[in-house]
Motif scaffolding. Structure first.
Motif, PDB file in Angstrom:
ATOM      1  N   LEU A   1      -4.553  14.490 -19.142  1.00  0.00           N
ATOM      2  CA  LEU A   1      -5.113  13.140 -19.151  1.00  0.00           C
ATOM      3  C   LEU A   1      -6.632  13.195 -18.988  1.00  0.00           C
ATOM      4  CD1 LEU A   1      -4.269  10.110 -19.184  1.00  0.00           C
ATOM      5  CD2 LEU A   1      -4.202  10.254 -16.700  1.00  0.00           C
TER       6      LEU A   1
ATOM      7  N   GLN B   1      -8.160   4.577 -26.409  1.00  0.00           N
ATOM      8  CA  GLN B   1      -6.875   4.614 -25.710  1.00  0.00           C
ATOM      9  C   GLN B   1      -6.884   5.691 -24.627  1.00  0.00           C
ATOM     10  OE1 GLN B   1      -4.072   2.489 -26.295  1.00  0.00           O
ATOM     11  NE2 GLN B   1      -3.613   3.342 -24.293  1.00  0.00           N
ATOM     12  N   ASN B   2      -7.496   6.859 -24.921  1.00  0.00           N
ATOM     13  CA  ASN B   2      -7.541   7.945 -23.934  1.00  0.00           C
ATOM     14  C   ASN B   2      -8.344   7.551 -22.698  1.00  0.00           C
ATOM     15  OD1 ASN B   2      -5.975   9.706 -25.455  1.00  0.00           O
ATOM     16  ND2 ASN B   2      -7.741  10.544 -26.520  1.00  0.00           N
TER      17      ASN B   2
ATOM     18  N   ASP C   1      -6.286   4.988 -20.690  1.00  0.00           N
ATOM     19  CA  ASP C   1      -5.220   5.662 -19.940  1.00  0.00           C
ATOM     20  C   ASP C   1      -5.788   6.342 -18.694  1.00  0.00           C
ATOM     21  OD1 ASP C   1      -3.459   4.861 -21.910  1.00  0.00           O
ATOM     22  OD2 ASP C   1      -3.369   6.829 -22.879  1.00  0.00           O
TER      23      ASP C   1
END
Length: 85
Positions: free
Chosen positions: A14, A65-66, A69
């Motif tokens: 992540l 999006q990364n 997140d």
């Protein structure tokens, strides 16, 4: 609430997918934004993380999006904010 064992490999994936840090807040012509502290060599500016984008359709907030997140996980996974167990 029951604490689950950490999945360090998943946590690191992540982190690695998010825009490379460190990040900082700064003001530009559209308002307050979050970007990289260092100047990106190709952009010749701070790489955007959360920024206000202006187009002929108006203004909208940009975030990948990364990075989204990563920000969400940092609120629920204390290690991402420096509070290790």
């Amino acid at each position: 609430m029951t604490d689950k064992p950490r999945n360090w490999q998943e946590d690191m994936k992540l982190c690695q997918k998010a825009t490379r840090g460190p990040w900082m807040g700064f003001d530009d012509s559209d308002g307050h934004c979050i970007g990289t502290k260092d100047i990106h060599p190709q952009l010749k500016a701070h790489a955007p993380v959360v920024t206000l984008a202006t187009s002929i359709r108006g203004k909208s907030i940009y975030i990948s999006q990364n990075d989204s997140d990563f920000i969400i996980a940092s609120r629920v996974k204390p290690f991402l904010t420096g509070s290790y167990k």
